[in-house]
Design a protein around this motif. Structure first.
Motif, PDB file in Angstrom:
ATOM      1  N   GLU A   9       0.833  -1.214   0.000  1.00 42.81           N
ATOM      2  CA  GLU A   9       0.000   0.000   0.000  1.00 42.81           C
ATOM      3  C   GLU A   9       0.862   1.257   0.000  1.00 42.81           C
ATOM      4  O   GLU A   9       0.581   2.202  -0.744  1.00 42.81           O
ATOM      5  CB  GLU A   9      -0.934  -0.010   1.211  1.00 42.81           C
ATOM      6  CG  GLU A   9      -2.020  -1.052   1.109  1.00 42.81           C
ATOM      7  CD  GLU A   9      -2.782  -1.278   2.415  1.00 42.81           C
ATOM      8  OE1 GLU A   9      -2.341  -0.767   3.484  1.00 42.81           O
ATOM      9  OE2 GLU A   9      -3.817  -1.963   2.358  1.00 42.81           O
ATOM     10  N   SER A  13       1.031   3.910  -3.123  1.00 44.31           N
ATOM     11  CA  SER A  13       0.614   5.301  -2.900  1.00 44.31           C
ATOM     12  C   SER A  13       1.750   6.289  -3.156  1.00 44.31           C
ATOM     13  O   SER A  13       1.517   7.384  -3.661  1.00 44.31           O
ATOM     14  CB  SER A  13       0.050   5.488  -1.492  1.00 44.31           C
ATOM     15  OG  SER A  13       1.064   5.393  -0.524  1.00 44.31           O
ATOM     16  N   GLN A  67      -5.857   2.037  -6.475  1.00 44.11           N
ATOM     17  CA  GLN A  67      -4.747   1.634  -5.618  1.00 44.11           C
ATOM     18  C   GLN A  67      -5.059   0.310  -4.917  1.00 44.11           C
ATOM     19  O   GLN A  67      -4.199  -0.572  -4.832  1.00 44.11           O
ATOM     20  CB  GLN A  67      -4.447   2.716  -4.581  1.00 44.11           C
ATOM     21  CG  GLN A  67      -3.868   3.968  -5.201  1.00 44.11           C
ATOM     22  CD  GLN A  67      -3.558   5.027  -4.188  1.00 44.11           C
ATOM     23  OE1 GLN A  67      -2.842   4.775  -3.227  1.00 44.11           O
ATOM     24  NE2 GLN A  67      -4.089   6.230  -4.391  1.00 44.11           N
ATOM     25  N   GLU A  68      -6.276   0.156  -4.444  1.00 41.83           N
ATOM     26  CA  GLU A  68      -6.677  -1.096  -3.791  1.00 41.83           C
ATOM     27  C   GLU A  68      -6.621  -2.263  -4.777  1.00 41.83           C
ATOM     28  O   GLU A  68      -6.144  -3.348  -4.435  1.00 41.83           O
ATOM     29  CB  GLU A  68      -8.086  -0.962  -3.221  1.00 41.83           C
ATOM     30  CG  GLU A  68      -8.553  -2.179  -2.469  1.00 41.83           C
ATOM     31  CD  GLU A  68      -9.950  -2.018  -1.882  1.00 41.83           C
ATOM     32  OE1 GLU A  68     -10.466  -3.020  -1.356  1.00 41.83           O
ATOM     33  OE2 GLU A  68     -10.522  -0.913  -1.939  1.00 41.83           O
ATOM     34  N   VAL A  71      -2.925  -3.229  -5.270  1.00 43.56           N
ATOM     35  CA  VAL A  71      -2.427  -3.952  -4.091  1.00 43.56           C
ATOM     36  C   VAL A  71      -3.009  -5.363  -4.061  1.00 43.56           C
ATOM     37  O   VAL A  71      -2.295  -6.326  -3.762  1.00 43.56           O
ATOM     38  CB  VAL A  71      -2.730  -3.175  -2.797  1.00 43.56           C
ATOM     39  CG1 VAL A  71      -2.428  -4.025  -1.564  1.00 43.56           C
ATOM     40  CG2 VAL A  71      -1.944  -1.872  -2.756  1.00 43.56           C
TER      41      VAL A  71
END
Length: 87
Positions: A9, A13, A67-68, A71
Motif C-alpha cells: 500500500e 501510494s 490503488q486497492e 495492491v
C-alpha cells in the motif's frame, strides 16, 4: 502477510499514485522486496505497464479504488507464489 500488504500500500501510494512521475518506468527495483518482484510479475511496476496491461490511464492520480486493485493484484501473486514454493 499483513505487513507485506502494508508495504505494498505504501509503495503504490508513493511510487505509482501521483499523476506525474518523473522517474516512471524506473521507480520499482527488480529485487530487494517481495512487493517489487510481484510488481514486475504482475505489470504493476510503473504507470506505463498499468496502462498497457491493466487499462489504468497514466497522467492522472490513481483513485483509492485503483490503488486497492493494484495492491490486491500484487498480494494475490505473492500468495500464489508462497503456496507454490511451499509445496
Amino acid at each position: 502477510m499483513e505487513k507485506i500488504r502494508n508495504h505494498a500500500e505504501d509503495f503504490v501510494s508513493q511510487r505509482l499514485a501521483p499523476a506525474n512521475l518523473p522517474n516512471d518506468g524506473k521507480q520499482t527495483p527488480m529485487r530487494g522486496h517481495p512487493v517489487f518482484i510481484a510488481q514486475h510479475a504482475t505489470a504493476t511496476c510503473c504507470r506505463g505497464c498499468l496502462q498497457k496491461w491493466h487499462k489504468i490511464r497514466s497522467g492522472r492520480e490513481l483513485t483509492p479504488r485503483q490503488q486497492e486493485y493494484i495492491v490486491d493484484v500484487i498480494m494475490q501473486w505473492i500468495d500464489k507464489e508462497m503456496k507454490r514454493v511451499s509445496m
